[in-house]
Design an enzyme around this catalytic site. Structure first.
Site, PDB file in Angstrom:
ATOM      1  N   ASP A 255      -9.159 -11.844  -5.649  1.00  0.00           N
ATOM      2  CA  ASP A 255      -8.677 -11.979  -7.062  1.00  0.00           C
ATOM      3  C   ASP A 255     -10.179 -11.971  -8.081  1.00  0.00           C
ATOM      4  OD1 ASP A 255      -7.417 -11.487  -9.346  1.00  0.00           O
ATOM      5  OD2 ASP A 255      -5.523 -13.310  -8.888  1.00  0.00           O
TER       6      ASP A 255
ATOM      7  N   CYS B  96      -6.473  -8.479 -12.251  1.00  0.00           N
ATOM      8  CA  CYS B  96      -5.810  -6.729 -11.317  1.00  0.00           C
ATOM      9  C   CYS B  96      -6.545  -5.369 -12.161  1.00  0.00           C
ATOM     10  CB  CYS B  96      -4.707  -6.710 -11.163  1.00  0.00           C
ATOM     11  SG  CYS B  96      -3.699  -5.002 -10.363  1.00  0.00           S
TER      12      CYS B  96
HETATM   13  N1  COA Z   1      -5.992  -0.215   3.400  1.00  0.00           N
HETATM   14  C1  COA Z   1      -6.717   0.935   3.848  1.00  0.00           C
HETATM   15  N2  COA Z   1      -6.660   2.244   3.581  1.00  0.00           N
HETATM   16  C2  COA Z   1      -5.247   2.430   3.519  1.00  0.00           C
HETATM   17  C3  COA Z   1      -4.090   1.444   3.005  1.00  0.00           C
HETATM   18  C4  COA Z   1      -5.044   0.094   3.247  1.00  0.00           C
HETATM   19  N3  COA Z   1      -3.894  -0.659   2.590  1.00  0.00           N
HETATM   20  N4  COA Z   1      -3.217   1.540   2.413  1.00  0.00           N
HETATM   21  C5  COA Z   1      -3.481   3.155   2.325  1.00  0.00           C
HETATM   22  N5  COA Z   1      -4.534   3.355   2.706  1.00  0.00           N
HETATM   23  C6  COA Z   1      -5.653   4.638   2.851  1.00  0.00           C
HETATM   24  C7  COA Z   1      -3.977   5.700   3.745  1.00  0.00           C
HETATM   25  O1  COA Z   1      -4.619   5.054   4.722  1.00  0.00           O
HETATM   26  C8  COA Z   1      -4.713   6.667   3.450  1.00  0.00           C
HETATM   27  O2  COA Z   1      -5.973   7.517   3.671  1.00  0.00           O
HETATM   28  P1  COA Z   1      -6.232   8.872   3.970  1.00  0.00           P
HETATM   29  O3  COA Z   1      -6.487   9.409   2.198  1.00  0.00           O
HETATM   30  O4  COA Z   1      -8.145   8.765   4.492  1.00  0.00           O
HETATM   31  O5  COA Z   1      -5.119   9.663   4.397  1.00  0.00           O
HETATM   32  C9  COA Z   1      -4.960   6.407   2.208  1.00  0.00           C
HETATM   33  O6  COA Z   1      -4.922   5.497   1.885  1.00  0.00           O
HETATM   34  C10 COA Z   1      -4.439   6.797   1.072  1.00  0.00           C
HETATM   35  O7  COA Z   1      -2.838   6.839   1.517  1.00  0.00           O
HETATM   36  P2  COA Z   1      -1.338   6.653   0.153  1.00  0.00           P
HETATM   37  O8  COA Z   1       0.130   5.165   1.459  1.00  0.00           O
HETATM   38  O9  COA Z   1      -1.372   7.573  -0.274  1.00  0.00           O
HETATM   39  O10 COA Z   1      -1.669   5.110  -0.224  1.00  0.00           O
HETATM   40  P3  COA Z   1      -1.614   5.636  -2.102  1.00  0.00           P
HETATM   41  O11 COA Z   1      -3.471   6.798  -2.262  1.00  0.00           O
HETATM   42  O12 COA Z   1      -0.246   5.959  -2.749  1.00  0.00           O
HETATM   43  O13 COA Z   1      -2.525   3.998  -1.926  1.00  0.00           O
HETATM   44  C11 COA Z   1      -1.922   1.161  -1.874  1.00  0.00           C
HETATM   45  C12 COA Z   1      -1.734   2.203  -1.957  1.00  0.00           C
HETATM   46  C13 COA Z   1      -0.973   0.570  -1.690  1.00  0.00           C
HETATM   47  C14 COA Z   1      -2.961   1.978  -0.358  1.00  0.00           C
HETATM   48  C15 COA Z   1      -3.181   1.861  -3.130  1.00  0.00           C
HETATM   49  O14 COA Z   1      -2.600   1.413  -3.945  1.00  0.00           O
HETATM   50  C16 COA Z   1      -3.929  -0.072  -2.627  1.00  0.00           C
HETATM   51  O15 COA Z   1      -4.739  -0.209  -2.635  1.00  0.00           O
HETATM   52  N6  COA Z   1      -3.483  -0.064  -3.686  1.00  0.00           N
HETATM   53  C17 COA Z   1      -4.462  -2.106  -4.277  1.00  0.00           C
HETATM   54  C18 COA Z   1      -3.739  -2.659  -4.599  1.00  0.00           C
HETATM   55  C19 COA Z   1      -4.598  -4.610  -5.019  1.00  0.00           C
HETATM   56  O16 COA Z   1      -5.011  -4.545  -3.972  1.00  0.00           O
HETATM   57  N7  COA Z   1      -4.236  -5.277  -5.681  1.00  0.00           N
HETATM   58  C20 COA Z   1      -5.188  -6.055  -6.809  1.00  0.00           C
HETATM   59  C21 COA Z   1      -3.817  -6.887  -6.511  1.00  0.00           C
HETATM   60  S1  COA Z   1      -2.389  -7.217  -6.875  1.00  0.00           S
HETATM   61 ZN    ZN Z   2      -3.999 -12.400 -10.246  1.00  0.00          ZN
END
Ligand code: COA
Ligand code: ZN
Length: 327
Positions: free
Chosen positions: A19, A242
């Site tokens: 975090d 976040c």
């Molecule tokens: N680890 C690595 N790569 C990931 C992944 C993960 N957990 N989840 C998605 N990806 C990659 C996909 O493979 C894809 O890769 P590409 O562009 O090379 O094809 C790309 O990310 C987009 O994937 P998609 O399913 O369309 O995801 P998105 O763009 O809608 O994003 C998340 C979704 C969940 C990946 C993203 O919003 C995320 O990681 N958020 C972080 C949340 C977080 O940690 N918040 C803080 C703590 S609460």
């Molecule tokens: Zn927190």
């Protein structure tokens, strides 16, 4: 009511490597992360959230999650956790040795979409897959973000939080964290929601995770304590936030929280001096001062020499006068 609980064992869980670092604009080098986690491991914490398996595009600061997980030295008695936002993250996490996978979803639909790019229903469906994937390999904890208020929607109704907790428990998950992601909770609400979750799901191991965004963090910790919570997340130095929650800022500071709980007589198991030494490393890693207060002020047991102009003569004279007055 708090005094009646003196000596009670509490579990302190530091989330600064996840975090804390996830919101920092600088990339803390992998070796420095590992060195910090290794030092934290020796301070008596119950759990350390080491990293997250989020998309490196979404959270570039934690793009080295596999390397960090592989590089740390594990200390017996400390649990090493990692946050997982989706099924893809769980697959990556499963290539590492992790004691606990911390799956995350939000108590509001809006924050779920902003943070995870999916609906709550899809998050819950992915939780089910992740539980199956992790079986026999890692414990699973579920974190409910914005459980005390959402920066997009405002109030999150207690009934809605309880409905989601029911769904999470129905998946067989036995560890739950209620997160106040943007510091919207107040102590009355914190006490009420924690008590309600404990009453409805006494089988869950419950963690309270507060951010100090509006200065209510430690008050909320005490309120959760009164409700019966014995596990608390906090972040070294008060780092944290976040990146997908507008207005987010640091968690309750681990060393400030431990200092308070120690002073009240709770058994945290944490070596405060060791924690303060860890915290003093942070500004060099992140390039700025950190909000924590005890690392700067020293513990309340700190004593200072009297100023020079209050010399020994005047001091010596003052003591008999006081004694005389009391006699
Ligand atoms: N680890 C690595 N790569 C990931 C992944 C993960 N957990 N989840 C998605 N990806 C990659 C996909 O493979 C894809 O890769 P590409 O562009 O090379 O094809 C790309 O990310 C987009 O994937 P998609 O399913 O369309 O995801 P998105 O763009 O809608 O994003 C998340 C979704 C969940 C990946 C993203 O919003 C995320 O990681 N958020 C972080 C949340 C977080 O940690 N918040 C803080 C703590 S609460
Ligand atoms: Zn927190």
């Amino acid at each position: 009511m708090l005094q009646a609980s003196r000596g009670k064992r509490l579990y302190i869980q530091d989330v600064s490597p996840r975090d804390g670092f996830q919101i920092e604009p600088v990339f803390v080098p992998t070796d420095d992360k590992i060195a910090l986690i290794n030092r934290l491991s020796r301070s008596g914490l119950a759990k350390i959230e080491v990293t997250s398996f989020s998309s490196p595009k979404a959270i570039p600061a934690l793009a080295d999650s596999v390397e960090v997980m592989a590089g740390i030295e594990r200390v017996h008695g400390v649990e090493y956790a990692a946050l997982v936002p989706n099924a893809k993250g769980a697959e990556r996490a499963m290539t590492c040795r992790i004691d606990e996978i911390n799956v995350v979803m939000s108590a509001s639909q809006s924050h779920n979409r902003a943070n995870l790019r999916m609906d709550q229903e899809r998050s819950l469906a992915q939780f089910a897959d992740i539980v199956a994937l992790a079986r026999g390999r890692s414990e699973v904890n579920a974190s409910l973000s914005v459980a005390f208020g959402c920066p997009f929607e405002g109030e999150v109704r207690q009934a809605e939080v309880l409905r989601l907790v029911d769904s999470i428990a129905a998946l067989g998950i036995r560890r739950l964290t209620l997160c106040d992601t943007t510091g919207m909770a107040n102590p009355a609400q914190a006490q009420q929601l924690c008590a309600a979750v404990i009453a409805c799901h006494p089988e869950l191991s419950l963690t309270a995770h507060f951010h100090d965004t509006r200065g209510m963090g430690l008050a909320n910790v005490l309120a959760a304590l009164q409700a019966g919570v014995d596990r608390f997340d906090a972040s070294l130095g008060g780092l944290g936030g976040c990146p997908f929650a507008p207005g987010a800022s640091g968690n309750v500071c681990t060393e400030d929280m431990v200092h308070m709980l120690d002073a009240m007589g709770y058994a945290t198991g944490v070596d405060l001096t060791a924690l303060i030494e860890c915290s003093r490393i942070l500004p060099g890693l992140v390039g700025h001062d950190v909000p924590g207060q005890v690392a700067r002020a020293g513990p309340a047991s700190r004593r200072y020499p009297l100023p020079d102009d209050l010399g020994q003569t005047r001091l010596a004279g003052a003591v008999p006068a006081c004694r005389g007055a009391a006699a």
